[in-house]
Design a protein around this motif. Structure first.
Motif, PDB file in Angstrom:
ATOM      1  N   VAL B 356      67.414 -30.244  19.243  1.00 50.60           N
ATOM      2  CA  VAL B 356      66.199 -30.789  20.036  1.00 50.60           C
ATOM      3  C   VAL B 356      65.322 -31.818  19.241  1.00 50.60           C
ATOM      4  O   VAL B 356      65.275 -32.552  19.984  1.00 50.60           O
ATOM      5  N   LEU B 357      65.247 -31.558  18.044  1.00 54.95           N
ATOM      6  CA  LEU B 357      64.385 -32.449  17.283  1.00 54.95           C
ATOM      7  C   LEU B 357      64.936 -33.868  17.256  1.00 54.95           C
ATOM      8  O   LEU B 357      64.105 -34.903  17.500  1.00 54.95           O
ATOM      9  N   VAL B 358      66.307 -34.184  17.045  1.00 54.21           N
ATOM     10  CA  VAL B 358      66.873 -35.531  17.225  1.00 54.21           C
ATOM     11  C   VAL B 358      66.546 -36.127  18.627  1.00 54.21           C
ATOM     12  O   VAL B 358      66.159 -37.342  18.578  1.00 54.21           O
ATOM     13  N   TRP B 359      66.400 -35.497  19.600  1.00 59.94           N
ATOM     14  CA  TRP B 359      66.211 -36.232  21.048  1.00 59.94           C
ATOM     15  C   TRP B 359      64.899 -36.345  21.102  1.00 59.94           C
ATOM     16  O   TRP B 359      64.226 -37.250  21.644  1.00 59.94           O
ATOM     17  N   LEU B 379      56.080 -37.359  28.681  1.00 60.87           N
ATOM     18  CA  LEU B 379      57.465 -37.417  29.162  1.00 60.87           C
ATOM     19  C   LEU B 379      58.494 -37.498  28.263  1.00 60.87           C
ATOM     20  O   LEU B 379      59.502 -36.644  28.475  1.00 60.87           O
ATOM     21  N   ALA B 380      58.129 -37.686  27.098  1.00 62.88           N
ATOM     22  CA  ALA B 380      59.320 -37.600  25.899  1.00 62.88           C
ATOM     23  C   ALA B 380      59.435 -36.214  25.852  1.00 62.88           C
ATOM     24  O   ALA B 380      60.694 -35.682  25.528  1.00 62.88           O
ATOM     25  N   GLY B 381      58.324 -35.357  25.389  1.00 57.70           N
ATOM     26  CA  GLY B 381      58.514 -34.062  25.289  1.00 57.70           C
ATOM     27  C   GLY B 381      59.241 -33.272  26.269  1.00 57.70           C
ATOM     28  O   GLY B 381      60.016 -32.542  26.281  1.00 57.70           O
ATOM     29  N   ALA B 382      58.682 -33.391  27.659  1.00 61.45           N
ATOM     30  CA  ALA B 382      59.443 -32.855  28.860  1.00 61.45           C
ATOM     31  C   ALA B 382      60.924 -33.324  28.966  1.00 61.45           C
ATOM     32  O   ALA B 382      61.739 -32.300  29.153  1.00 61.45           O
ATOM     33  N   LYS B 448      59.568 -21.492  23.373  1.00 62.84           N
ATOM     34  CA  LYS B 448      59.506 -21.248  22.136  1.00 62.84           C
ATOM     35  C   LYS B 448      59.772 -22.646  21.322  1.00 62.84           C
ATOM     36  O   LYS B 448      59.244 -23.250  20.261  1.00 62.84           O
ATOM     37  N   ASP B 449      60.814 -23.249  21.770  1.00 64.25           N
ATOM     38  CA  ASP B 449      61.507 -24.662  21.233  1.00 64.25           C
ATOM     39  C   ASP B 449      60.256 -25.838  21.576  1.00 64.25           C
ATOM     40  O   ASP B 449      60.323 -26.613  20.799  1.00 64.25           O
ATOM     41  N   SER B 450      59.193 -25.404  22.671  1.00 59.92           N
ATOM     42  CA  SER B 450      58.347 -26.509  22.546  1.00 59.92           C
ATOM     43  C   SER B 450      57.598 -26.618  21.451  1.00 59.92           C
ATOM     44  O   SER B 450      56.943 -27.882  21.244  1.00 59.92           O
ATOM     45  N   SER B 451      57.594 -25.812  20.552  1.00 63.01           N
ATOM     46  CA  SER B 451      56.955 -25.921  19.094  1.00 63.01           C
ATOM     47  C   SER B 451      57.421 -27.078  18.551  1.00 63.01           C
ATOM     48  O   SER B 451      56.699 -27.695  17.637  1.00 63.01           O
ATOM     49  N   LEU B 452      58.840 -27.301  18.646  1.00 61.92           N
ATOM     50  CA  LEU B 452      59.489 -28.458  17.829  1.00 61.92           C
ATOM     51  C   LEU B 452      58.705 -29.982  18.260  1.00 61.92           C
ATOM     52  O   LEU B 452      58.802 -30.785  17.374  1.00 61.92           O
ATOM     53  N   ILE B 456      56.629 -34.812  16.983  1.00 63.30           N
ATOM     54  CA  ILE B 456      56.301 -35.888  17.317  1.00 63.30           C
ATOM     55  C   ILE B 456      54.632 -36.254  17.879  1.00 63.30           C
ATOM     56  O   ILE B 456      54.297 -37.167  18.461  1.00 63.30           O
ATOM     57  N   GLY B 457      53.956 -34.944  17.153  1.00 61.86           N
ATOM     58  CA  GLY B 457      52.472 -35.284  17.562  1.00 61.86           C
ATOM     59  C   GLY B 457      52.141 -34.683  18.851  1.00 61.86           C
ATOM     60  O   GLY B 457      50.954 -34.916  19.410  1.00 61.86           O
ATOM     61  N   PHE B 458      52.978 -33.647  19.505  1.00 62.86           N
ATOM     62  CA  PHE B 458      52.669 -33.346  20.854  1.00 62.86           C
ATOM     63  C   PHE B 458      51.545 -32.047  20.351  1.00 62.86           C
ATOM     64  O   PHE B 458      51.859 -31.319  19.650  1.00 62.86           O
ATOM     65  N   GLY B 459      50.425 -32.259  21.320  1.00 64.66           N
ATOM     66  CA  GLY B 459      49.272 -31.145  20.902  1.00 64.66           C
ATOM     67  C   GLY B 459      49.651 -29.588  21.531  1.00 64.66           C
ATOM     68  O   GLY B 459      48.541 -29.051  21.883  1.00 64.66           O
ATOM     69  N   GLU B 460      50.823 -29.415  21.163  1.00 68.86           N
ATOM     70  CA  GLU B 460      50.960 -27.779  21.689  1.00 68.86           C
ATOM     71  C   GLU B 460      50.493 -26.835  20.431  1.00 68.86           C
ATOM     72  O   GLU B 460      49.656 -27.160  19.863  1.00 68.86           O
ATOM     73  N   LEU B 461      50.603 -25.751  20.819  1.00 67.19           N
ATOM     74  CA  LEU B 461      50.124 -24.650  19.987  1.00 67.19           C
ATOM     75  C   LEU B 461      50.103 -24.555  18.704  1.00 67.19           C
ATOM     76  O   LEU B 461      49.460 -24.528  17.970  1.00 67.19           O
ATOM     77  N   LEU B 462      51.346 -24.713  18.182  1.00 67.42           N
ATOM     78  CA  LEU B 462      51.793 -24.662  16.601  1.00 67.42           C
ATOM     79  C   LEU B 462      51.011 -25.973  16.137  1.00 67.42           C
ATOM     80  O   LEU B 462      50.386 -25.963  14.841  1.00 67.42           O
ATOM     81  N   TYR B 463      51.254 -27.035  16.746  1.00 64.29           N
ATOM     82  CA  TYR B 463      50.539 -28.291  16.354  1.00 64.29           C
ATOM     83  C   TYR B 463      49.172 -28.217  16.093  1.00 64.29           C
ATOM     84  O   TYR B 463      48.437 -28.315  14.888  1.00 64.29           O
ATOM     85  N   GLN B 464      48.277 -27.286  17.150  1.00 61.33           N
ATOM     86  CA  GLN B 464      46.782 -27.213  17.049  1.00 61.33           C
ATOM     87  C   GLN B 464      46.618 -26.322  15.885  1.00 61.33           C
ATOM     88  O   GLN B 464      45.674 -26.870  15.044  1.00 61.33           O
TER      89      GLN B 464
END
Lengths: 280, 506
Positions: B356-359, B379-382, B448-452, B456-464
């Motif tokens: 996932v991270l590569v993408w 867009l990149a995250g989705a 859960k994968d969304s935490s990856l 790229i600096g997406f402000g999701e839960l783990l990022y916060q």
């Protein structure tokens, strides 16, 4: 019961719903039948079917006239079911031709779906749709293909269920029915498209013995109503009783055919004799 | 008498779309809920404070988090040396600033494309950069420094590092310094991605010392990160504010004047002291009061809820796309058309066979360079999440379709139904029922994968959460909270999804 059936049949003839070439051919065939001539419903010529290296059908020639009731008997693996499935193109022949009311099924221009509308099929394992109620199973094809209004289709489903004696089960799910009941619903479903021919593929083989009688009763009444039918069956007594002609296949060829009296009374070939001695 | 059953007649694939809609409503509802908590908690967005009475407004681009130069305080306000400095100078010089917190690279891009007038982001003045930008006078002299655990009495200098492990940040000045001297003092260098990770390594004994940017380290110590310094800082580069070459010279002049005034009247030193403490601090007496765990919960809750909201929103977006991909390509996969079938097959092979991270990096950093156009992080995250999950959903849909008895297709076709009709009315409704538990499972995996996407600096839960412990160094407790939030959200989601499944698929 027979009255209702005849009504269904005459509805087919009067129907102005479908004026396709196929329907016209069926009507012509049936009219010529009533005038004493016999129209050809199904014509099979030198039919071969291979699966890889195994040849299941090794050159079948047969002709079914409108109004005939034909039983196909023979040992397991003789290719009976394959032969039946070639008639509504569930199986594609390796070579040879199958013609249904003048429409060659191997011709790429033939609309197989249109042909199938006129060829009802009843399967060994019923193949009812578990995601729909009994009535919905019967209504599906008329609703999708003839755009029959919902209320009309439902009324037709009730009428057909009455013929097979299951009117009160219209709104239950097929899985709540016994095997014999499910098979009668399957017959009603096939009849909903007003088919010109009915194919029965070992329709009672998967049933408990006490259920067989009801299903055979429905098939018998269809035969008496003049429906053109081809049955693959292991019920020798029933085949003898309802058939106008019996075909014995073995190892991919038609070994012998004739009237029920000829086949069951005076079998000629040794294979047929040995087969009958085992099953009777 | 038969009217009611007729209503229910021929539900077909409508039940699928209804089911998806319900599941989505669920996700979005949860996101909205998390959102409400945010707004009632504290304003999450930095507001542009302009107290100047006259003059121009300058758009100032900056990094998202580079404590102590710019970071969000517990109320979500963007603060730090850079921020305080620019605001104070703006005040004395009478101009207004509009702060854009973009991330370091994005800030420079914004400057180049004239979306911003200046960049202040702890940016070292180098000869290379001087070719492209004009800099103000240096406003901070940086450098690197070593720190060790507060209770470590054995290490008093570099010579005591023999056989030790020294943690550094990948690509930092500290790393270069540490590697340069590794053989001289006989220690091993271990590079990681985040300051907080390095500090935790030292505290847990996985490393004995850390070499990091002096201001970052000094700030950490004032926040009570459990470290102390025993050696002097090593002089390094100086930071300046960058503008495009030859442009905004009035801003440069005003900044230099304001900086000079602050240095004279002592406000400059006061500002540094506020964030860095006194020189050679040991951390004793710093971090004036340590918050209790529940204080910490209360403090970080708004930011975490914002993260949860983003997590749920991107998961919902990606889930819709993934489901579309899964159903369409799943049908292609079982299609008698060889080309369609192979397209689906290749798609699955590619996305199942790559991480996932590569993408995530590819869509966010690679594709913009290929197409010459910026791609939004949403867009990149989705795309990343949906294309990955889509591959698994294709296989789930294929498996479900193929597990529907072949007699069903034959039964439908024997009535004269086309393949398409049979699929839609007979096969798919049954396949959906079979696939539903696996689809719910895939949704949970996706959440859960969304935490990856924090990579790229997406402000999701783990990022916060990372932002929070980058500022307060309460790593374990913050991660514990994040774990609990994920667990509750996922448990709730699966529970509701299963109820929906039972309702709609009977």
């Amino acid at each position: 019961m027979n009255q209702t059936l005849n009504r269904t049949k005459s509805e087919l003839e009067d129907s102005a719903m479908d004026t396709s070439r196929l329907t016209q051919r069926i009507r012509q065939t049936q009219q010529s039948d009533e005038q004493g001539q016999t129209g050809v419903a199904i014509m099979i010529k030198d039919l071969h079917k291979r699966y890889g290296d195994t040849e299941v059908l090794k050159g079948i020639d047969m002709e079914v006239k409108s109004g005939e009731v034909i039983s196909i008997i023979g040992p397991s693996g003789a290719g009976k079911s394959t032969l039946l499935r070639c008639i509504n193109a569930l199986e594609r022949p390796s070579s040879g031709s199958v013609t249904v009311y003048g429409m060659d099924l191997s011709d790429p221009k033939t609309n197989i779906d249109k042909v199938r509308e006129h060829v009802g099929m009843v399967f060994q394992h019923f193949n009812l749709f578990p995601n729909m109620s009994v009535a919905e199973n019967i209504m599906l094809a008329p609703r999708m293909l003839h755009k029959t209004p919902k209320e009309d289709a439902y009324q037709q489903a009730l009428d057909l269920l009455e013929i097979v004696g299951l009117k009160e089960k219209a709104d239950v799910r097929p899985t709540d029915l016994s095997g014999g009941q499910q098979q009668r619903v399957a017959i009603a479903r096939a009849l909903a498209m007003n088919p010109a021919v009915m194919l029965f593929d070992e329709a009672t083989s998967a049933l408990d013995p006490e259920m067989v009688g009801d299903v055979l009763e429905v098939i018998r009444s269809l035969a008496e109503g003049g429906m053109t039918m081809i049955l693959v069956t292991h019920e020798m007594g029933f085949a003898r009783e309802v058939s106008s002609r019996v075909i014995f296949t073995d190892a991919g060829v038609i070994e012998e055919e004739g009237t029920p009296e000829q086949i069951f009374g005076t079998p000629q070939s040794p294979r047929l004799r040995s087969f009958l001695s085992k099953v009777l | 008498m038969h009217v009611m059953p007729l209503r229910k007649v021929l539900g077909g694939t409508q039940s699928l779309s209804r089911w998806v809609a319900a599941l989505l409503a669920l996700l979005l509802g949860m996101a909205a809920l998390a959102g409400t908590v945010v707004t009632t908690g504290a304003p999450a967005q930095a507001s542009t404070i302009s107290r100047a009475v006259k003059g121009k407004t300058f758009r100032i681009a900056t990094d998202t988090t580079f404590a102590p130069f710019e970071f969000r305080d517990t109320t979500g306000e963007l603060v730090g040396i850079d921020m305080d400095l620019i605001q104070q100078i703006a005040k004395t010089e009478g101009f207004k600033v509009e702060i854009q917190s973009l991330g370091f690279n994005a800030a420079l891009q914004a400057l180049t494309s004239k979306q911003a007038d200046a960049v202040i982001a702890g940016m070292t003045i180098t000869e290379d950069r001087k070719q492209v930008y004009d800099f103000t006078d240096p406003y901070f002299d940086s450098g690197v420094q070593m720190a060790i655990a507060k209770d470590n009495e054995e290490i008093k200098g570099y010579k005591d590092l023999k056989g030790a492990i020294v943690a550094v940040k990948t690509g930092s000045e500290g790393e270069a310094f540490a590697k340069r001297n590794a053989s001289k003092y006989g220690y091993t260098v271990k590079a990681v991605d985040q300051s907080s990770t390095m500090y935790e390594m030292v505290k847990s004994g996985n490393a004995q010392a850390v070499i990091d940017d002096y201001p970052v380290l000094a700030y950490g110590i004032t926040q009570g990160n459990g470290l102390k310094t025993v050696t002097a800082k090593v002089r390094g580069g100086s930071y300046g504010v960058a503008v495009n070459k030859g442009q905004n010279q009035d801003f440069v002049a005003a900044f230099n004047e304001g900086l000079a005034k602050m240095k004279t009247d002592g406000t400059y030193n006061k500002l540094l002291k506020k964030y860095l403490g006194g020189q050679g601090t040991t951390g004793k007496g710093a971090a004036a009061h340590k918050l209790s765990f529940f204080g910490l919960v209360r403090q970080s809750f708004p930011a975490l809820m914002l993260g949860l909201k983003n997590t749920l929103l991107i998961t919902a977006m990606a889930f819709v796309i993934a489901l579309l991909i899964g159903i369409i390509l799943g049908l292609w996969r079982v299609s008698p058309n060889r080309i369609l079938s192979w397209v689906a097959r290749i798609y699955v092979a590619i996305f199942r066979g790559t991480p996932v991270l590569v993408w995530a990096f590819f869509f966010y950093l690679g594709v913009p360079q290929l197409i010459g156009h910026k791609i939004s992080i949403w867009l990149a995250g989705a795309l990343t999440l949906s294309l990955n999950s889509g591959a698994y959903l294709v296989e789930i849909v294929r498996g479900a379709i193929q597990s529907v008895d072949t007699g069903q297709m034959e039964g439908a076709r024997s009535l004269g139904l086309t393949r398409r009709m049979a699929l839609r009315r007979v096969i798919l409704p049954q396949a959906v029922r079979i696939a539903t538990p696996s689809i719910i499972n895939q949704l949970v995996i996706m959440l859960k994968d969304s935490s990856l996407l924090l990579a790229i600096g997406f402000g999701e839960l783990l990022y916060q959460a990372q932002q929070i412990y980058a500022a307060n160094f309460r790593v374990t407790e913050t991660l514990f909270m994040v774990g609990v939030i994920y667990f509750v959200a996922i448990t709730l989601l699966t529970w509701l999804a299963n109820i929906l499944d039972k309702r709609m698929n009977r």
